[in-house]
Scaffold this motif. Structure first.
Motif, PDB file in Angstrom:
ATOM      1  N   ALA A 155       0.849  -1.195   0.000  1.00 60.52           N
ATOM      2  CA  ALA A 155       0.000   0.000   0.000  1.00 60.52           C
ATOM      3  C   ALA A 155       0.876   1.233   0.000  1.00 60.52           C
ATOM      4  O   ALA A 155       1.999   1.213   0.533  1.00 60.52           O
ATOM      5  N   CYS A 214      -6.575   4.779   3.453  1.00 61.14           N
ATOM      6  CA  CYS A 214      -6.698   3.976   2.237  1.00 61.14           C
ATOM      7  C   CYS A 214      -6.874   2.518   2.622  1.00 61.14           C
ATOM      8  O   CYS A 214      -6.463   2.092   3.710  1.00 61.14           O
ATOM      9  N   PHE A 216      -6.386  -1.676   1.492  1.00 62.06           N
ATOM     10  CA  PHE A 216      -5.458  -2.522   0.754  1.00 62.06           C
ATOM     11  C   PHE A 216      -5.737  -3.966   1.134  1.00 62.06           C
ATOM     12  O   PHE A 216      -6.608  -4.252   1.956  1.00 62.06           O
ATOM     13  N   GLN A 217      -4.964  -4.889   0.572  1.00 65.62           N
ATOM     14  CA  GLN A 217      -5.115  -6.301   0.871  1.00 65.62           C
ATOM     15  C   GLN A 217      -3.868  -6.831   1.594  1.00 65.62           C
ATOM     16  O   GLN A 217      -2.750  -6.710   1.074  1.00 65.62           O
TER      17      GLN A 217
END
Length: 378
Positions: A342, A349, A351-352
């Motif tokens: 990220a 934000c 993200f994974q």
């Protein structure tokens, strides 16, 4: 063994901690001191032999097995270092290895009993043979500036009473280092080369001076960098390859810091310290992975650091409140850069998370990481 996001890898190493029962004055070939070292090595070997833990016993975990491996490695390292055994440096190497092993066993005992791991402090600032430090105190060397240092119990009392510490040789003043062509802590003059140590300390910026940190016998490892002051600190490493090992900005919002940095190398790590607006004391120590903070659901921090995510793959949230950009990097089995997970500017934000493992945060301010939904440690 431990699980990272890219599979299972073996950890070999030694923790630090414990203390020593005796203190002797060093002489070039002090046979009584050597005999005491051999006795300490033998005693530690016997403690390993009689320890009740077995890696295959019911309920044994990877963390327990890793602590036992660190203790065994420390014992072997102490035996190797004692083979020289004729200089003060050889002696200190043996003592540090034994100290590593004793603390590894203490951590193993704590894990078996379900207790928190014992707190770690560095070895006594004035002489490693004093054993484990017990307190941070303010001390001003002759001709130097005040600094915060970690000292043993005996030196804590001596300093409080106005007496000097017990050291093998008088500690050189900052002025004396300048007369010999060295650099005062915080100066930008190039200092004479010093032997690599497992712990390095200084004050303020080092400028062109390269500090030499000795890699520990175990891998992977991290540098734990701490400063009691409020300076904005950056570290620049020499000869490193990959974007996760060249330049680190450890703090950007003017608070005391403790940060972890991956150590990538074979024997010696050379680095420079830049501390804007301060001459505060700092310490850099080579340390095992258990010094990296772990989390499942959420963790907060400032500046660059290494964290150990213990949750499952899935969505995550990064919140950043500092200047510039922040990056979250996944590290491989050697703690080298693997992939950027990220990156963002101030704000939030998603993200994974790739999975469990070690991650590098690169930022200049306050941040938080979290997993969306509760995760469980297996």
């Amino acid at each position: 063994m431990f699980a990272g996001p890219y599979g299972m890898i073996a950890i070999m190493g030694a923790g630090v901690g414990g203390g020593w029962r005796r203190l002797w004055s060093w002489r070039g070939r002090d046979e009584s001191a050597l005999a005491e070292i051999e006795a300490d090595i033998t005693a530690f070997g016997e403690a390993l032999d009689v320890h009740p833990f077995s890696p295959g016993q019911p309920g044994a975990t990877d963390e327990m097995r890793a602590e036992l491996a660190r203790a065994l490695d420390a014992y072997e390292q102490a035996k190797r270092d004692s083979a020289g055994g004729r200089t003060r440096a050889d002696t200190l190497d043996v003592l540090r290895a034994l100290d590593d092993g004793r603390h590894a066993l203490a951590c193993l005992d704590a894990l078996l009993a379900g207790r928190p791991l014992p707190e770690r402090l560095p070895l006594c600032y004035f002489d490693a043979r004093h054993g484990r430090a017990v307190q941070q105190v303010s001390w001003t060397p002759p001709g130097g500036v005040a600094r915060n240092i970690a000292v043993c119990a005996a030196d804590t009392v001596r300093l409080a009473e106005g007496a000097g510490p017990v050291i093998a040789r008088p500690a050189p003043s900052d002025a004396a280092r300048v007369r010999r062509g060295g650099a005062t802590p915080g100066s930008t003059a190039t200092a004479a080369a010093r032997p690599p140590q497992s712990q390095v300390s200084g004050t303020g910026s080092s400028g062109e001076q390269a500090h030499q940190l000795r890699m520990p016998p175990y891998r992977p490892a991290v540098m734990v960098f701490s400063s009691s002051g409020r300076a904005d600190v950056r570290l620049r490493f020499e000869g490193r390859k990959g974007r996760s090992s060249r330049l680190y900005r450890l703090s950007g919002d003017g608070v005391p810091l403790t940060a972890r940095i991956p150590l990538l190398g074979n024997r010696t790590i050379a680095f420079h310290v830049f501390a804007d607006g301060g001459r505060d004391a700092w310490t850099a120590t080579a340390a095992p992975l258990r010094e990296v903070p772990r989390f499942h659901d959420e963790i907060n921090g400032r500046g660059s650091d290494v964290v150990h995510y213990r949750g499952e793959p899935g969505p995550g949230v990064l919140h950043y409140a500092g200047p510039g950009r922040i990056e979250l990097e996944a590290l491989d089995d050697r703690l080298a850069y693997w992939a950027t997970v990220a990156e963002s500017r101030a704000g939030e934000c998603t993200f994974q998370w790739p999975g469990r493992g070690y991650y590098q945060v690169r930022s200049a301010g306050a941040w938080s990481l979290s997993a969306m939904g509760r995760t469980e440690d297996s």
